[in-house]
Write an enzyme that holds these catalytic residues in place. Structure first.
Site, short mmCIF file in Angstrom:
data_model
loop_
_atom_site.label_atom_id
_atom_site.label_comp_id
_atom_site.label_asym_id
_atom_site.label_seq_id
_atom_site.Cartn_x
_atom_site.Cartn_y
_atom_site.Cartn_z
CE1 TYR A 131 -3.19 3.05 1.03
CE2 TYR A 131 -1.72 3.33 2.90
CZ TYR A 131 -2.74 3.80 2.10
OH TYR A 131 -3.32 5.02 2.38
P1 NAD Z 1 -12.07 5.31 1.93
O1 NAD Z 1 -11.85 3.92 1.46
O2 NAD Z 1 -13.10 5.55 2.99
O3 NAD Z 1 -12.38 6.27 0.71
C1 NAD Z 1 -11.86 6.07 -0.58
C2 NAD Z 1 -13.01 6.15 -1.56
O4 NAD Z 1 -12.49 6.06 -2.89
C3 NAD Z 1 -14.02 5.01 -1.42
O5 NAD Z 1 -15.33 5.51 -1.22
C4 NAD Z 1 -13.91 4.23 -2.74
O6 NAD Z 1 -15.17 3.71 -3.16
C5 NAD Z 1 -13.38 5.30 -3.69
N1 NAD Z 1 -12.62 4.76 -4.82
C6 NAD Z 1 -11.53 3.94 -4.76
N2 NAD Z 1 -11.08 3.68 -6.00
C7 NAD Z 1 -11.89 4.35 -6.86
C8 NAD Z 1 -11.93 4.48 -8.27
N3 NAD Z 1 -11.06 3.84 -9.07
N4 NAD Z 1 -12.88 5.27 -8.84
C9 NAD Z 1 -13.79 5.93 -8.06
N5 NAD Z 1 -13.80 5.84 -6.70
C10 NAD Z 1 -12.86 5.05 -6.11
O7 NAD Z 1 -10.63 5.82 2.45
P2 NAD Z 1 -10.21 7.08 3.35
O8 NAD Z 1 -9.75 6.54 4.65
O9 NAD Z 1 -11.27 8.11 3.32
O10 NAD Z 1 -8.94 7.58 2.55
C11 NAD Z 1 -9.02 8.66 1.63
C12 NAD Z 1 -7.62 8.94 1.08
O11 NAD Z 1 -6.74 9.28 2.15
C13 NAD Z 1 -6.99 7.76 0.37
O12 NAD Z 1 -6.25 8.25 -0.73
C14 NAD Z 1 -6.03 7.18 1.42
O13 NAD Z 1 -4.95 6.50 0.81
C15 NAD Z 1 -5.59 8.45 2.12
N6 NAD Z 1 -5.14 8.24 3.50
C16 NAD Z 1 -6.03 7.89 4.46
C17 NAD Z 1 -5.58 7.73 5.76
C18 NAD Z 1 -6.52 7.38 6.89
O14 NAD Z 1 -6.05 7.30 8.04
N7 NAD Z 1 -7.81 7.16 6.64
C19 NAD Z 1 -4.22 7.91 6.07
C20 NAD Z 1 -3.35 8.25 5.05
C21 NAD Z 1 -3.82 8.44 3.78
#
Ligand code: NAD
Length: 307
Positions: A146
């Protein structure tokens, strides 16, 4: 102002969507409801937004769209396949598609469109087990597939800025929590176990630490990055709330007034031992600093969960 938010139905994306709508932005959201966790949770994240006339929702996979919205000022790219532990083995292709290919396609499209900012959601997972505090200049050695995929997205954001002047900024989030947190994340899992009277399984000895960051602070960091003059930059977004997993559970027990049985099980591959963000750069350049203390953030989260 008009913003595109990819991943608008997810945890952080839906919080950003609601905040921008409340602040009179027009928002176009794209999400394809990937099956990483239940669709009904993502649909409920969008309830308020769908009732707002300034919101347009496109239910589509980023990889299946030929032309993305053109009349936007800001692009907030949050769509991704999240989760460190699920990224091994055959699953990796889900990460290369949603995290690397989708990011490249978006950047390649916006190189020909005039936008004010492209904010890429990166992750503390790009660091791996480096010395603390993690600094934007630290050597990057991710220890999970990841993390590798998020780092690739960050490099793509940089090179499209360098070669094509796409006005990108990458934000490295550290363990985000708050309302709508993904069900695979620790605070969500532990809180639900406490309410349901179940035991908690902790990977490792519970002494691993995380710099927890409240989602409202992450939303505000996105806006500071979008509105700033800076491009081609990377910023750590950390909450300044570094505690270990056992302390986290103690906090949740205190806030809920319930005791829980904890089992310590095998450490998972890809989990780093400790995280802590150095936030000097973002404080100096974007004038952003985390505002929410862990006890307040957890109390808000538990109140939200109860509702
Ligand atoms: P999440 O899984 O809740 O949200 C991601 C969304 O993207 C989902 O609703 C999914 O359906 C959508 N998605 C994925 N691939 C897609 C595609 N090809 N086309 C359209 N939609 C698509 O995750 P999150 O926790 O809200 O994370 C959001 C971002 O923040 C991500 O990029 C993640 O890598 C980054 N991030 C999150 C955290 C954390 O602690 N939650 C930490 C570091 C980075």
């Amino acid at each position: 102002m008009k913003a595109l938010i990819t991943g608008c139905a997810g945890f952080i994306g839906s919080n950003l969507t609601d905040y921008l709508l409340i602040n009179d932005f027009e928002v176009v959201g794209i999400d394809c409801f990937t099956d990483y966790y239940p669709r009904r949770l993502k649909e409920s994240n969008l309830t308020d937004a769908l009732g707002n006339q300034n919101f347009t929702f496109i239910e589509k996979d980023l990889l299946k769209i030929n032309r993305y919205p053109e009349e936007v000022d800001y692009v907030f790219h949050l769509a991704a396949q999240a989760g460190v532990r699920a990224s091994w083995g055959d699953n990796f292709h889900i990460y290369t598609k949603n995290n690397i290919e989708a990011t490249q396609r978006l950047l390649n499209f916006y190189k020909d469109i005039e936008i004010q900012k492209f904010v890429y959601s990166s992750s503390s997972s790009v660091y791996g087990d480096v010395n603390l505090p993690m600094n934007e200049e630290s050597i990057l050695k991710p220890v999970s597939p990841y993390g590798v995929s998020k780092l690739a997205g960050e490099h793509l954001s940089y090179l499209y800025w360098k070669n094509y002047n796409v006005p990108t900024v990458s934000l490295r989030y550290f363990s985000v929590y708050g309302p709508r947190q993904r069900p695979d994340m620790a605070i969500n899992k532990f809180s639900r176990a406490i309410f349901e009277g179940n035991e908690i399984n902790v990977y490792g000895d519970g002494k691993q630490t995380r710099d927890f960051t409240y989602v409202d602070d992450v939303v505000k960091a996105n806006i500071s990055a979008a509105e700033s003059e800076f491009t081609g930059e990377i910023f750590n977004i950390g909450g300044g709330n570094r505690i270990n997993v056992s302390e986290l559970i103690n906090n949740l027990e205190y806030i809920t007034g319930k005791k829980v049985v904890v089992n310590y099980i095998e450490k998972q591959r890809g989990d780093v031992k400790n995280t802590l963000a150095d936030v000097e750069k973002v404080k100096n350049l974007l004038k952003w600093s985390p505002k929410v203390e862990i006890k307040d953030g957890l109390t808000n989260y538990i109140d939200w969960l109860k509702k």
